[in-house]
Design an enzyme around this catalytic site. Structure first.
Site, short mmCIF file in Angstrom:
data_model
loop_
_atom_site.label_atom_id
_atom_site.label_comp_id
_atom_site.label_asym_id
_atom_site.label_seq_id
_atom_site.Cartn_x
_atom_site.Cartn_y
_atom_site.Cartn_z
NE ARG A 213 62.17 4.89 54.03
CZ ARG A 213 62.71 3.84 54.30
NH1 ARG A 213 62.11 2.74 53.31
NH2 ARG A 213 63.70 3.42 55.09
CB ALA A 317 74.56 -1.52 61.07
N1 DAH Z 1 68.32 1.70 56.71
C1 DAH Z 1 67.54 0.68 55.79
C2 DAH Z 1 66.42 1.02 55.50
O1 DAH Z 1 65.95 2.08 55.85
C3 DAH Z 1 67.61 -0.42 57.05
C4 DAH Z 1 69.06 -0.98 57.39
C5 DAH Z 1 69.31 -2.00 56.54
C6 DAH Z 1 69.71 -0.82 58.38
C7 DAH Z 1 70.58 -2.74 56.97
C8 DAH Z 1 70.72 -1.12 58.60
C9 DAH Z 1 71.21 -2.20 57.87
O2 DAH Z 1 71.53 -0.76 59.67
O3 DAH Z 1 72.61 -2.58 58.34
O4 DAH Z 1 66.12 0.39 54.75
#
Ligand code: DAH
Length: 349
Positions: A213, A317
């Site tokens: 990022r 997830a």
């Molecule tokens: N992808 C999110 C992040 O990078 C983290 C995340 C949040 C993943 C909720 C998930 C989820 O699978 O259900 O901040």
């Protein structure tokens, strides 16, 4: 050399004995460094004195030839044996003098050899993956250079959607069809789509990996971070399954008496979305809640995007921040320590 050769030409087995005596006497006086030279002088292939002696067998009178040959061969073998014995004896003597002269102090403890180890983030990553492995999750991997369609569109973050601001993206500077479509993945969530493309339910998978990022780095933010994505899709999966699995994860990872709490949060690819916190001891003897992951029920559109019937299949997830967990585990107060390659830091784990 010449007079010696002459004497060999006329040698009898008697003179072989003289030769033997001379050879052995000089050997006794030869040290380690001179042994090769002694060997060359007596046994050298080209003009070693015994080699020449052997070559002269054919010049002997016929009736003396056999005896002479046998004696010359015996001499050659004896000298070779004597040389080996001399070598051994010298080596042994050298070791003995080393040991008794104090050059080697055999009572000293050995010097420890430096031993390699895994980086604390790698250790934590492996532990997290192992816990989910025990619960029946497979491990999958996806690319770090990702397409926008997986990183954003497939998980309901369309262009111009304000949620794209949540992840300041590092784009790959290359336009495809007039669009910038390639990026360093900002999270591991694109693998939800990638896994569902490849596999039919029931799905239980964790996807570890690095994410990138565009962040101003500070004590809790790095431009590179490690996540473990989790995904379960099947008929009849409910929120209680998500809670049960993550509760079990927290207890196996941090100890049996760990408590957890969920509070509502927003991520475009889940509904409802939550963040999970674990109770953590504070210096004053109390506890505080520390968030370690985002999670939720997979949004029906994400399931449909992957080609599954969302009235039949549901899923949960989660995404775990691995540096976060490692910091908590060892009480590390600054995420930047992980990637400075400072051995004084790294050797502590
Ligand atoms: N992808 C999110 C992040 O990078 C983290 C995340 C949040 C993943 C909720 C998930 C989820 O699978 O259900 O901040």
């Amino acid at each position: 050399m010449a007079p010696i050769i002459l004497s060999i030409m006329t040698a009898t087995t008697n003179s072989i004995e003289t030769l033997r005596k001379e050879a052995l006497e000089t050997l006794e006086q030869t040290g380690e460094a001179g042994l090769d030279q002694w060997r060359a002088e007596w046994l050298g292939r080209q003009d070693g004195r015994v080699t020449l002696l052997l070559r002269s067998v054919r010049d002997q009178p016929p009736d003396e030839r056999a005896a002479f040959g046998a004696a010359a061969n015996a001499l050659k073998n004896d000298l070779e044996d004597a040389l080996n014995q001399r070598r051994e004896a010298l080596k042994k003597k050298q070791l003995e003098t080393l040991a008794t002269s104090g050059a080697i102090d055999v009572t000293l403890p050995g010097r420890p050899q430096p031993v390699g180890r895994f980086h604390p983030v790698t250790q934590t990553l492996r532990d997290i993956v192992a816990v989910f492995g025990e619960m029946g999750f497979r491990v999958a991997e996806g690319p770090e250079v990702e397409w926008a369609k997986y990183n954003f569109d497939g998980v309901r973050i369309p262009e111009d959607h304000p949620a794209r601001d949540m992840w300041d993206t590092i784009w790959v500077d290359k336009e495809i069809g007039g669009r910038r479509d390639m990026l360093l993945r900002t999270h591991t969530s694109p693998n939800q789509v990638r896994v569902m493309e490849r596999q039919q339910p029931p799905i239980r998978v964790v996807v570890p990996g690095k994410c990138y990022r565009q962040e101003a780095t500070d004590a809790t933010h790095e431009w590179m971070l490690t996540q473990v994505e989790g995904l379960a899709v099947d008929e009849g999966i409910r929120m209680s399954d998500l809670k049960g699995v993550l509760y079990e994860f927290a207890r196996r990872m941090f100890g049996q008496d760990r408590h957890i709490t969920f509070h509502h949060s927003y991520f475009p690819f889940v509904e409802p979305g939550v963040e999970m916190a674990v109770d953590w001891p504070t210096a004053d003897g109390g506890t505080r809640w520390v968030e370690i992951l985002g999670a939720g029920m997979v949004h029906p559109e994400v399931i449909e995007n992957a080609g599954f019937d969302s009235s039949r299949y549901t899923g949960f997830a989660f995404g775990i921040g691995v540096e976060r967990v490692a910091m908590l585990r060892w009480g590390i107060d600054d995420i930047r320590h992980f990637y400075q390659n400072n051995l004084r830091f790294l050797r502590q784990f």
